[in-house]
Design a protein around this motif. Structure first.
Motif, PDB file in Angstrom:
ATOM      1  N   UNK A  35      39.936  44.547  35.669  1.00 25.71           N
ATOM      2  CA  UNK A  35      40.753  45.154  36.717  1.00 25.71           C
ATOM      3  C   UNK A  35      41.024  44.225  37.892  1.00 25.71           C
ATOM      4  N   UNK A  36      40.339  43.073  37.946  1.00 31.86           N
ATOM      5  CA  UNK A  36      40.558  42.153  39.074  1.00 31.86           C
ATOM      6  C   UNK A  36      41.951  41.542  38.970  1.00 31.86           C
ATOM      7  N   UNK A  37      42.606  41.385  40.110  1.00 32.68           N
ATOM      8  CA  UNK A  37      43.939  40.765  40.112  1.00 32.68           C
ATOM      9  C   UNK A  37      43.818  39.360  39.542  1.00 32.68           C
ATOM     10  N   UNK A  38      44.622  39.013  38.535  1.00 37.52           N
ATOM     11  CA  UNK A  38      44.459  37.693  37.913  1.00 37.52           C
ATOM     12  C   UNK A  38      44.902  36.566  38.846  1.00 37.52           C
ATOM     13  N   UNK A  39      44.271  35.411  38.669  1.00 33.68           N
ATOM     14  CA  UNK A  39      44.690  34.228  39.424  1.00 33.68           C
ATOM     15  C   UNK A  39      45.590  33.345  38.570  1.00 33.68           C
ATOM     16  N   UNK A  40      45.754  33.710  37.307  1.00 35.74           N
ATOM     17  CA  UNK A  40      46.609  32.966  36.388  1.00 35.74           C
ATOM     18  C   UNK A  40      46.889  33.869  35.202  1.00 35.74           C
TER      19      UNK A  40
END
Ligand code: SF4
Ligand code: SF4
Lengths: 208, 454
Positions: A35-40
């Protein structure tokens, strides 16, 4: 189609079905949602995992152990050749002599590499500690299958090859050979994580 | 106003010997609890990785434990093997039927003893083996699953468990009371004013609608208060609107290392709720490698929800402030050669790789990379809860030799480390191996380089 060929086909079908079932069972286990906003992007990681990340420069398991790495490559090239020879035979395709010889050579080399890896497993204290009989048997079955495949290519005597195909196909889903499917799933998960966490963009030049 | 922090100190951990005695005579119910928890904790990723490992052992030369001691138990392959044995028993009827042939083994008292020795005592969960594995097997995740089974059975080494308990029971892992926290911040605010020469400089507490809530390692108020002053000086100079929280200020999450998803979720929940309560636009994580991995990447999994705000490392924030010209630095203030340590959970497992390099390029006169660095960095040896588990301290210091050799090879006098746990371990190995180094966080270096205003 001979009876032996029919049994071979049935064994291969069992193998494919059982491996698919094993993969499905693993995949159906609970999996927490990332669920964490992706960094890539996951895709960038998967492309890396199956592309540049496979190069010997990308991982010490290859760069620190070049002989084992080459043996592994030759071994698996032999397995692919064996698979191609089997498909050609069951499809009733007559292989040109040069191709048959090429496949036979690849399988011979593959079987030899397999024996080298088997000897390594027998002699290395760590590998002894982490190996079960299944590890040795899986290797030995594949080695024997490759040798019988090479024999088939050189002498056109396919009976041992088909018999050992049946043994291999029946055994594959039950032990370590399952990695033939799980490797791809694990590599995909590895790449997905690297990609989502934005690590992939920074993978160059970290050894200098 | 209620702070939410109970003022009672955390319960004292059981004596080490009692733990050893308990392991030597485990009750069947405890073993059964560990077994059931292990089965319940196994996810899709664990199952896939355990069936993908080819037992080749080629990861051995990538692990700092195995590099300093050839005992097979130090190899990542062996660690995977210990988890895989129990996995086969749990997952395959065929393996249970022929355990001797397949290498299946139930979670029993003997295996639990090995898990404690090997999975707690010989692994810092750094993930360097994963990066270099033929397949990419997620060894730290497998180690965490087994540790989680032991956590469910109450078998985490007591020094680590007490750190988790302190965080769960008191709101921070060092059991700092509310009064001590507030008193420390008030005292440090005076220090900050003296440091920046501005009586309006503040260490704001509980200010709503700030640009970010800043959380930090409890080691800072306890042992390194000037680290807080350093961050305060940077934020003051940059003119950002930020705040600390009166209640939950702890960036660490040792639930990640004990393996307990419940404890990890409880701890993570507090920072999410505090950020929401204060309506901060971002949660900015102080210099803590595992705190970053836990709060940035894993908390949403533990909590099963997106936080609804951005979660960033302070390293990233400070790099932005420098890039945007909001703080001015004078690198000549730090003339000594600096090298950079890459905390595994911030870098290899976290993806924060460039900002600390941008900072050093602007803040110091000369700096040099270690070899290898970045994604391929070696763990300092202090991760995975090793700093808490004093019973394994000797192994930790020995495993730190790889990092010590790396540092020595750079010739640097200062080691920049964007993680307070790493700072502690690097300082210890600095003494152990007579490196003659000073270890500093990025904020401390940047604060040292801030252009002084008349
Ligand atoms: S973890 Fe990777 S490198 Fe290590 S034994 Fe398993 S497959 Fe081989
Ligand atoms: S995670 Fe790190 S310490 Fe643990 S086995 Fe892998 S390389 Fe070694």
């Amino acid at each position: 189609m001979t009876t032996l060929e029919a049994v071979t086909l049935a064994a291969v079908a069992w193998s494919v079905g059982a491996l698919a079932w094993a993969a499905r069972s693993a995949w159906r286990r609970p999996s927490p949602r990332a669920a964490a906003a992706p960094a890539g992007t996951a895709l960038s990681g998967i492309v890396y995992a199956f592309g540049a990340g496979m190069s010997p420069r990308a991982k010490e398991s290859a760069s620190h152990h070049p002989l084992v790495y080459v043996a592994g490559l030759v071994y698996h090239a032999g397995v692919l050749s064996g698979g191609a020879a089997l498909v050609a035979h069951l499809a009733g395709a007559a292989l040109p002599a040069s191709i048959a010889l090429g496949l036979g050579a690849a399988m011979t080399l593959g079987a030899t590499a397999g024996l080298v890896l088997l000897a390594r497993r027998r002699s290395n204290p760590l590998l002894q500690a982490i190996s079960a009989p299944d590890d040795y048997a899986s290797n030995a079955i594949v080695d024997a299958w490759l040798a019988s495949g090479a024999l088939a290519m050189f002498t056109w005597s396919v009976t041992p090859f088909l018999v050992l195909t049946i043994v291999l196909a029946l055994y594959a889903p039950l032990g370590k050979i399952r990695h033939c499917v799980f490797f791809f799933l694990a590599r995909g998960l590895f790449g997905t994580r690297l990609g989502r966490r934005g690590v992939v963009a920074h993978l160059h030049g970290s050894r200098s | 106003m209620s702070t939410g922090i109970p003022l009672t100190p955390a319960p004292a951990p059981p004596a080490p010997d009692a733990y050893r005695r308990r392991l030597a005579s485990l009750e069947p119910e405890t073993v059964a609890r560990a077994r059931a928890a292990f089965a319940a904790l196994l996810t899709r990723d664990h199952a896939v990785h355990l069936d993908a490992c080819v037992h080749c052992g080629l990861c051995t030369t990538s692990c700092h434990y195995a590099l300093v001691d050839e005992d097979p138990r130090n190899s990542p392959a062996y660690k995977v093997h210990l988890v895989a044995e129990a996995f086969r028993q749990e997952s395959s009827a065929w393996a249970r039927m022929f355990p001797g042939w397949t290498g299946a083994r139930p979670v029993d008292a003997e295996l639990i003893g090995e898990w404690v020795d090997v999975l707690f005592g010989r692994c810092s969960m750094c993930g360097r083996c994963t990066a270099n594995c033929v397949v990419g097997i997620d060894v730290p995740a497998l180690v965490r699953a087994a540790r989680g089974a032991l956590a469910a059975a109450g078998l985490v080494p007591p020094e680590l468990q007490s750190t988790v308990d302190a965080a769960v029971n008191t709101g921070n892992n060092m059991s700092i009371t509310h009064d001590d926290w507030i008193g420390t911040i008030e005292w440090l605010e005076d220090e900050l004013r003296a440091e920046v020469g501005d009586d309006t400089a503040r260490l704001p507490l509980d200010e709503c609608d700030a640009d970010f809530l800043y959380v930090l390692n409890p080691r800072e108020p306890k042992f390194y208060p000037l680290s807080i002053v350093a961050a305060g000086a940077i934020f003051h100079r940059a003119g950002v609107r930020w705040t600390l929280a009166r209640d939950y200020f702890d960036v660490t999450n040792y639930g990640l290392f004990s393996g307990s998803p419940e404890a990890a979720a409880t701890i993570a929940r507090r920072l999410v709720d505090t950020t929401r309560r204060l309506r901060a636009k971002q949660l900015v994580l102080g210099e803590c490698g595992h705190g970053f991995a836990a709060n940035r990447w894993l908390a949403p999994e533990w909590l099963g929800e997106e936080p609804g705000f951005e979660v960033r490392s302070v390293v990233d924030v400070v790099a932005d402030l420098i890039r945007d010209g909001r703080i001015e630095l004078d690198p000549s203030r730090i003339p000594n050669l600096v090298t950079l340590h890459d905390p595994c959970n911030l870098v290899r497992n976290g993806g924060v790789i460039a900002p600390q390099r941008e900072i050093l390029a602007r803040a110091v006169t000369q700096w040099v990379e270690m070899a290898p660095h970045g994604y391929q960095n070696y763990c300092c040896g202090g991760g995975g809860g090793q700093l808490s588990m004093t019973r394994f301290a000797r192994r930790r210091l020995e495993a730190g030799r790889i990092k010590a050799d790396q540092i020595r090879a750079t010739g640097a006098r200062i080691v920049a480390a964007p993680c307070h746990n790493c700072v502690d371990q690097l300082s210890e190995i600095g003494k152990e191996y007579a490196l003659g180094i000073e270890v500093k966080t990025m904020c401390e270096l940047v604060a040292d380089a801030l252009v002084r205003r008349p």
